[in-house]
Design a protein around this motif. Structure first.
Motif, short mmCIF file in Angstrom:
data_model
loop_
_atom_site.label_atom_id
_atom_site.label_comp_id
_atom_site.label_asym_id
_atom_site.label_seq_id
_atom_site.Cartn_x
_atom_site.Cartn_y
_atom_site.Cartn_z
N UNK A 154 -21.68 -28.05 -21.86
CA UNK A 154 -22.81 -27.38 -22.52
C UNK A 154 -22.98 -27.96 -23.92
N UNK A 155 -24.19 -28.44 -24.19
CA UNK A 155 -24.48 -28.95 -25.53
C UNK A 155 -25.41 -27.97 -26.22
N UNK A 156 -24.87 -27.25 -27.21
CA UNK A 156 -25.68 -26.27 -27.92
C UNK A 156 -26.43 -26.94 -29.05
N UNK A 157 -27.61 -26.43 -29.33
CA UNK A 157 -28.40 -26.98 -30.42
C UNK A 157 -29.33 -25.88 -30.94
N UNK A 158 -29.82 -26.06 -32.17
CA UNK A 158 -30.69 -25.03 -32.72
C UNK A 158 -32.05 -25.63 -33.04
N UNK A 159 -32.64 -26.26 -32.05
CA UNK A 159 -33.94 -26.88 -32.27
C UNK A 159 -34.73 -26.87 -30.98
N UNK A 160 -35.96 -26.41 -31.06
CA UNK A 160 -36.80 -26.33 -29.87
C UNK A 160 -37.14 -27.71 -29.33
N UNK A 161 -37.33 -28.66 -30.26
CA UNK A 161 -37.67 -30.02 -29.82
C UNK A 161 -36.46 -30.67 -29.16
N UNK A 162 -35.29 -30.51 -29.76
CA UNK A 162 -34.07 -31.05 -29.14
C UNK A 162 -33.90 -30.49 -27.73
N UNK A 163 -34.12 -29.19 -27.59
CA UNK A 163 -33.94 -28.57 -26.27
C UNK A 163 -34.91 -29.17 -25.26
N UNK A 164 -36.17 -29.29 -25.65
CA UNK A 164 -37.18 -29.82 -24.72
C UNK A 164 -36.88 -31.28 -24.41
N UNK A 165 -36.52 -32.04 -25.43
CA UNK A 165 -36.24 -33.46 -25.25
C UNK A 165 -35.05 -33.67 -24.31
N UNK A 166 -33.96 -32.97 -24.56
CA UNK A 166 -32.76 -33.17 -23.73
C UNK A 166 -32.99 -32.70 -22.30
N UNK A 167 -33.75 -31.61 -22.16
CA UNK A 167 -34.05 -31.14 -20.81
C UNK A 167 -34.68 -32.25 -19.98
N UNK A 168 -35.56 -33.04 -20.63
CA UNK A 168 -36.23 -34.14 -19.95
C UNK A 168 -35.33 -35.37 -19.81
N UNK A 169 -34.55 -35.65 -20.85
CA UNK A 169 -33.89 -36.95 -20.92
C UNK A 169 -32.51 -36.95 -20.25
N UNK A 170 -31.82 -35.81 -20.29
CA UNK A 170 -30.48 -35.77 -19.68
C UNK A 170 -30.47 -36.31 -18.25
N UNK A 171 -31.46 -35.90 -17.41
CA UNK A 171 -31.44 -36.40 -16.04
C UNK A 171 -31.52 -37.92 -15.92
N UNK A 172 -32.21 -38.59 -16.86
CA UNK A 172 -32.26 -40.05 -16.81
C UNK A 172 -30.86 -40.64 -16.91
N UNK A 173 -29.98 -39.93 -17.62
CA UNK A 173 -28.63 -40.44 -17.81
C UNK A 173 -27.64 -39.81 -16.83
N UNK A 174 -28.19 -39.11 -15.83
CA UNK A 174 -27.33 -38.59 -14.79
C UNK A 174 -26.70 -37.24 -15.11
N UNK A 175 -27.20 -36.57 -16.14
CA UNK A 175 -26.67 -35.25 -16.45
C UNK A 175 -27.69 -34.18 -16.06
N UNK A 176 -27.17 -32.97 -15.88
CA UNK A 176 -28.06 -31.86 -15.52
C UNK A 176 -28.82 -31.39 -16.73
N UNK A 177 -30.08 -31.02 -16.50
CA UNK A 177 -30.85 -30.60 -17.66
C UNK A 177 -30.38 -29.26 -18.21
N UNK A 178 -29.72 -28.47 -17.38
CA UNK A 178 -29.22 -27.18 -17.83
C UNK A 178 -28.04 -27.28 -18.78
N UNK A 179 -27.61 -28.51 -19.05
CA UNK A 179 -26.49 -28.69 -19.97
C UNK A 179 -26.83 -28.35 -21.41
N UNK A 180 -28.12 -28.37 -21.71
CA UNK A 180 -28.51 -28.11 -23.09
C UNK A 180 -29.01 -26.68 -23.22
N UNK A 181 -28.71 -26.07 -24.35
CA UNK A 181 -29.19 -24.72 -24.59
C UNK A 181 -29.00 -24.33 -26.04
N UNK A 182 -29.47 -23.14 -26.37
CA UNK A 182 -29.42 -22.70 -27.76
C UNK A 182 -28.11 -22.04 -28.11
#
Ligand code: SF4
Ligand code: SF4
Lengths: 242, 510
Positions: B467-495
């Motif tokens: 789980x990668x926690x972050x406090x930014x709406x843009x980071x959350x949206x970006x990682x949700x999209x980008x994590x899968x390109x690198x083979x990770x689940x998008x649910x790994x990111x959250x607040x």
């Protein structure tokens, strides 16, 4: 009075005028251009005293550069610190009698010429060897380094190889300051050295050498982290509230 | 793994500085704004005929208004220390994404028109005329900068390329060249009140839906109040928190915190957006206009405190700029500033970050948590650039690093930081900040995320982080999209408040 003496006397008056006037004008501009928003690079000091320390560390230790690139830091710091020593050593040509501490640093100042040149060559080498630095290097960057190396080499040659008539040189320098011109020794190495120094003084306010005053005015470094407790308003921004 | 028409960098766990590959990112560009989008913000609808003179005029105006721009144009010595610091250069290898080269795009023109050396000896100092090609390069590369300020940390003179990018975008807007994504969103804020374009009624619906969900899940009647006059706290949060996953989990977290602490709070339909894209385009005017909605809402609702939800650039704007722009803060000695500062409770920092706020309640024992509830998670923290390098927290230097981490550690047991050079003030941007969170820039976003993904890979492989926690709406949206390109689940990111939400003890637990 020889024409060479007259030429150099006028050249140095002019160079001093351009250097002092140009830098003063730039400082005036920097100081009078508002910084409408608080943009210190965080984490930043919370107080003005803290900011003074931060700037002090930047100027004396090149703190940010140390964080980013050790080679550039080593060469850059070596060059600047040596240059400082060399400049201080040169005070002896402008002061009579010579202050004690200036006499004291004399031997260090002499050898600093070598570390100065070494630092410059290190920085220059990066401009050829590192593809990223090569990409951003302009012809003027090379010329600036050539100029500084030229000053260092001609100066060091006079200290260590062919001595010049230092007594007369000092009389010339003191004469310039007293507006009572004295003959300048017409030693070619000395004339080269002086011409290059004058050139450096002339280009200073027109070039990237403005990084020297600029660092003190950089809002990312000279602002305190106090935006929540102090309302910061530039004059042009305040007008929007009327 | 998501499919793509570009090569996704392979993760090795170590981000190497690439060799310079000219033009490597020249094919990446975001869509231009059309005339209605531009005109809604008061910009020309298309490239104006006298663009050359207007652009130079605008540059002169900005040089007189912003000390940052004036000093940064002069001070760079081409030392190259910043050249390997930008995630977009590291990800693409395009030299124009090196911070100094991005600055040079403007500096060359500055030299030509505003300095003696550039007027007399242009080729010597690398000065060039402003041409259409230069304008195209500006548009391309000023919209390949996420204004993350990483370069400013490492420059010996503190040269902040973000300031130059902002100036570049402002000049471009003034001659009719704007970016669709950012300017369209700014229009929505003015028209509707938030970046997502959610009208008031839809917002109320969403909130009551959330109340039902939380009631079902916890048996607790946690409220999501909106437009409540006389509430103690006004919460300003990015509109993504209302609708997007995983953002909404954090919104639920904030509501639970207020509920558990028994504090009256409210959202505002007028100020239903913490984000402020005015900063992205460098427009003081837009920045101020968007922020003014918050001032109005605070005055109208009569709140005592203003708390800001998880959003990076919004926190920078709130922490660093709100006092200047709209008088939310302290220490005003003018009419405009005092009006609001008299109303707000001076005993608290104004505005407060939700992490500051929650952590303080935890410290004082006002709210309790069950840390074991987060035991299924092994957590790391991604410092968002605008929080890390653009704002503070807690009134202590580095509070923006220590407080979110302390908060995470007090609601969860398993925490591991990523490598030291990739966090805190050296943090790598998510790759989607600064107005680049648009599908037309997907290649740049994926490649720019590479340094962060490498750092993440190390803690995933080494520590079992999930789980990668972050406090930014843009980071959350970006990682949700980008994590899968690198083979990770998008649910790994959250607040961070998603973690709080999991652990917090509500007084009415079933
Ligand atoms: S601000 Fe960030 S994205 Fe822009 S040039 Fe600097 S490091 Fe790169
Ligand atoms: S680190 Fe600063 S001075 Fe050096 S090249 Fe980059 S912007 Fe210029």
């Amino acid at each position: 009075m020889s024409s060479i003496t007259i030429f150099f006397a006028i050249l140095f008056y002019l160079a001093t005028l351009v250097l002092v006037g140009g830098v003063a004008y730039k400082i005036y501009r920097y100081a009078n251009t508002p910084a409408p928003l608080k943009i210190p690079t965080m984490p930043a000091p919370l107080t003005r005293t803290g900011v003074a320390y931060r700037l002090g560390r930047e100027v004396v230790l090149f703190e940010s550069l140390f964080k980013s690139n050790k080679w550039t830091w080593v060469f850059g710091w070596m060059f600047h610190f040596s240059l400082l020593l060399v400049l201080l050593r040169h005070l002896r040509y402008f002061i009579h009698p010579v202050w004690e501490w200036v006499a004291l640093i004399q031997p260090f100042g002499r050898y600093a010429a070598f570390t100065m040149i070494a630092g410059l060559l290190g920085l220059w080498a990066r401009r050829f060897l590192v593809d990223r630095v090569r990409y951003v290097t302009t012809p003027s960057d090379h010329l600036m380094l050539a100029l500084l190396v030229g000053i260092g080499l001609s100066g060091a040659s006079m200290s260590f190889v062919v001595h010049t008539d230092i007594i007369s040189l000092k009389e010339f320098a003191l004469g310039l300051m007293a507006f009572d011109w004295q003959p300048l020794p017409e030693d070619p190495l000395l004339l080269i050295h002086l011409s290059l120094v004058a050139l450096l003084m002339l280009v200073f306010p027109l070039s990237k050498l403005l990084h020297a005053p600029g660092v003190f005015f950089s809002p990312t470094r000279n602002q305190a982290d106090d935006s929540r407790s102090r309302r910061h308003l530039a004059p042009w921004a305040a007008q929007l509230e009327e | 793994m998501a499919t793509s028409n570009f090569e996704v960098p392979e993760l090795t766990g170590c981000t190497e500085t690439p060799r310079v590959q000219e033009g490597a990112a020249a094919g990446i560009g975001s869509f231009l704004a059309n005339a209605p989008i531009q005109e809604a913000l008061g910009f020309p609808g298309e490239l104006v005929e006298d663009w050359h003179d207007r652009a130079i005029g605008k540059m002169g105006e900005l040089l007189g208004k912003y000390r940052s721009l004036q000093v940064f144009m002069d001070a760079c010595v081409h030392c190259g220390a910043c050249t390997d610091k930008c995630h977009y250069f590291l990800g693409t290898g395009d030299p124009k994404n090196m911070p100094v080269a991005r600055q040079e795009l403007m500096r060359k023109v500055y030299r030509r028109y505003f300095t003696f050396a550039g007027k007399m000896f242009p080729s010597l100092v690398g000065a060039i005329d402003l041409t259409r090609e230069v304008i195209d390069d500006w548009y391309k590369y000023y919209y390949q900068c996420s204004e993350c300020r990483r370069c400013s940390v490492y420059c010996p003179y503190g040269i902040d390329t973000a300031e130059i990018t902002m100036a570049g975008r402002e000049i471009l807007d003034s001659i009719g060249v704007g970016q669709k994504y950012t300017n369209e969103i700014l229009g929505k804020v003015h028209r509707i009140g938030n970046n997502l374009g959610l009208p008031g009624p839809a917002l109320e619906d969403t909130l009551s839906g959330l109340e039902e969900d939380v009631l079902d899940e916890t048996g607790c009647d946690v409220k999501f109040p909106i437009d409540v006059k006389g509430a103690e706290v006004l919460l300003i949060t990015p509109s993504a928190d209302f609708f997007s996953e995983p953002h909404v989990e954090s919104l639920i977290g904030y509501a639970k915190v207020f509920h558990a602490a028994g504090i009256s709070w409210t959202l505002s339909s007028m100020a239903s957006e913490a984000g402020n894209f005015g900063m992205f385009i460098g427009s003081y005017d837009q920045l101020r206009k968007v922020a003014l909605r918050i001032r109005e809402a605070a005055l109208e609702l009569g709140v005592k405190r203003i708390v800001v939800g998880e959003c990076g650039h919004a926190w920078r704007v709130a922490y660093s700029f709100w006092n200047t722009l709209i008088g939310v803060g302290g220490g005003a000695d003018d009419e405009f500033g005092r009006m609001l500062q008299k109303q707000l409770d001076g005993a608290y920092p104004q505005p407060a970050h939700i992490c500051e706020y929650t952590y303080d309640l935890l410290q004082r024992g006002v709210i309790q948590v069950d840390k074991e509830a987060n035991d299924h998670r092994v957590i790391t923290f991604h410092d968002s650039c605008n929080v890390a390098r653009g704002a503070g927290m807690g009134g202590i230097p580095g509070g923006q690093f220590s407080i979110p981490r302390a908060l995470i550690k007090s609601v969860a047991n398993n925490f591991h930081d990523m490598a030291a050079e990739t966090i805190r003030e050296g943090t790598f941007c998510c790759g989607g900040g600064g107005g680049l969170l648009t599908d037309d820039l997907m290649e740049l976003r994926v490649k720019g995320a590479q340094p962060r993904m490498n750092a993440l890979k190390n803690v995933v492989d080494g520590e079992g982080v999930n789980f990668m926690a972050t406090i930014c709406a843009i980071c959350k949206a970006q990682f949700t999209k980008v994590l899968p390109y690198y083979g990770y689940e998008m649910g790994m990111v959250g607040g961070v408040h998603q973690l709080v939400s999991t652990a917090i003890k509500l007084k009415c637990d079933k």
